[in-house]
Design an enzyme around this catalytic site. Structure first.
Site, short mmCIF file in Angstrom:
data_model
loop_
_atom_site.label_atom_id
_atom_site.label_comp_id
_atom_site.label_asym_id
_atom_site.label_seq_id
_atom_site.Cartn_x
_atom_site.Cartn_y
_atom_site.Cartn_z
N GLU A 136 0.82 -1.21 0.00
CA GLU A 136 0.00 0.00 0.00
C GLU A 136 0.85 1.27 0.00
O GLU A 136 0.53 2.25 -0.66
CB GLU A 136 -0.91 -0.01 1.24
CG GLU A 136 -1.75 1.24 1.43
CD GLU A 136 -2.90 1.36 0.44
OE1 GLU A 136 -3.46 2.47 0.33
OE2 GLU A 136 -3.22 0.36 -0.22
N ASP A 137 1.96 1.25 0.76
CA ASP A 137 2.68 2.49 1.03
C ASP A 137 4.07 2.61 0.41
O ASP A 137 4.72 3.65 0.55
CB ASP A 137 2.83 2.67 2.56
CG ASP A 137 1.48 2.80 3.25
OD1 ASP A 137 0.52 3.21 2.59
OD2 ASP A 137 1.39 2.47 4.45
#
Length: 359
Positions: A95-96
């Site tokens: 996600e990051d």
């Protein structure tokens, strides 16, 4: 353990001292894993640290300290295996960071990649109202639960640590997250019988939303426990002696009341300070076998006068979430005694619900 020998160790990592301290804390709770698996988890931590090297939490610490803490919670509360702990450490990388699911598959395997992907799918979409977000979150958790319950366990551990460190956020964000925790996450944990997460999430959210009330009620609980310590020890000693005499391997424990639950009862007009001071003493008796549960029940009813309407047999008729226990309330000379009687295995399910399958 010498981390410099770790496969992905980077001495140039910003906040290396904090990162190694987080890994130290994790190692303290994974002693149940073989040494080679402990090393694999450490390698995973430094792989994720490298991926998150540019990320900083609102508290100012390196972001990687958060997912390492998530793995620590999963290890301490559930003693999950290496696969789930690695997925906990890696749960934010797709996600990051620039790391892809295929990267994780190549290095850590398909199962871990699927778990990380499952947690990533639980991320919120922007531009939605709080009500829509709650409904969406509930739906996603329900779907994930059917596909692989371990994904939800990782998400709960993630939420627990976020709530533990929520003070670093702005007040409006704290309130929004705490409300969602109370209204979405805690009810789901309760439905799944996971009191280990449900109680923790409720207490953390209550402390955030009502800090003064939380402090006052917990102080009241501590004072009440201190005043009743002699009563508890007397009951514990009496029952333990009888159990030993008749050959029952059972242990008597205290149960701590929840500040959030007490607050809700007071708010609904179902309790006040006087009634709480005079409330029954909450106790648990843990046995080894189902037969011993009923033998313990008979002993307690011989010693004290039972209140017939308070007797509930959830062993014969267990709850839908798998909970099993005998509940009975009896009258002693000083006050009522509220007993829950169950086996060690039943207690594990009572505390952990579905996650007991992985213990």
């Amino acid at each position: 353990m010498d981390y410099t020998h770790s496969r992905y160790y980077n001495p140039a990592l910003t906040g290396l001292t904090q990162i190694t301290h987080s890994v130290d804390q994790l190692l303290k709770v994974i002693t149940y894993l073989p040494e080679n698996e402990q090393q694999q988890l450490v390698d995973c931590c430094f792989y994720a640290a490298e991926a998150h090297k540019a990320d900083i939490r609102s508290s100012g610490e390196p972001f990687i300290c958060h997912p390492i803490k998530v793995a620590e919670i999963l290890a301490r509360e559930v003693q999950f295996d290496l696969t789930v702990l690695q997925a906990g450490v890696l749960h934010d990388v797709v996600e990051d960071t620039a790391v892809s699911k295929s990267d994780i598959t190549e290095i850590f395997g398909q199962e871990i990649a699927d778990l990380v992907d499952g947690v990533t799918k639980l991320k919120k979409e922007k531009g939605m109202s709080r009500q829509e977000l709650q409904a969406q979150t509930f739906k996603k958790l329900a779907i994930a639960m059917e596909e692989d319950p371990r994904v939800v366990m990782i998400k709960f551990a993630d939420r627990v640590h976020n709530m533990q460190t929520i003070s670093a956020l702005k007040v409006d964000r704290q309130i929004a997250i705490a409300k969602e925790t109370l209204e979405v996450y805690a009810p789901i944990a309760e439905r799944l019988g996971m009191s280990v997460f449900k109680n923790t999430l409720e207490e953390l959210a209550f402390r955030t939303l009502h800090p003064l009330r939380s402090k006052l009620i917990n102080s009241f609980i501590d004072q009440t426990h201190a005043r009743r310590e002699d009563e508890f020890l007397a009951v514990q000693e009496k029952l333990t002696q009888i159990f030993q005499t008749v050959g029952i391997n059972a242990h008597v424990r205290k149960r701590r009341r929840s500040a959030c639950t007490i607050h809700n009862k007071m708010k609904a007009g179902k309790a006040n300070k006087k009634s709480l001071q005079n409330a029954g003493l909450p106790l648990i008796v843990i046995t080894e076998t189902r037969d011993e549960c009923y033998r313990v029940l008979g002993i307690i009813h011989e010693l004290y006068k039972p209140i017939a309407s308070k007797l509930k047999d959830y062993i014969a008729l267990n709850k839908s979430n798998g909970y099993q226990s005998i509940h009975t309330t009896v009258l002693s000379k000083n006050r009522a005694l509220n007993f829950q009687i169950r086996t060690r295995d039943m207690h594990t399910v009572a505390e952990s619900g579905i996650i007991a399958l992985w213990r």
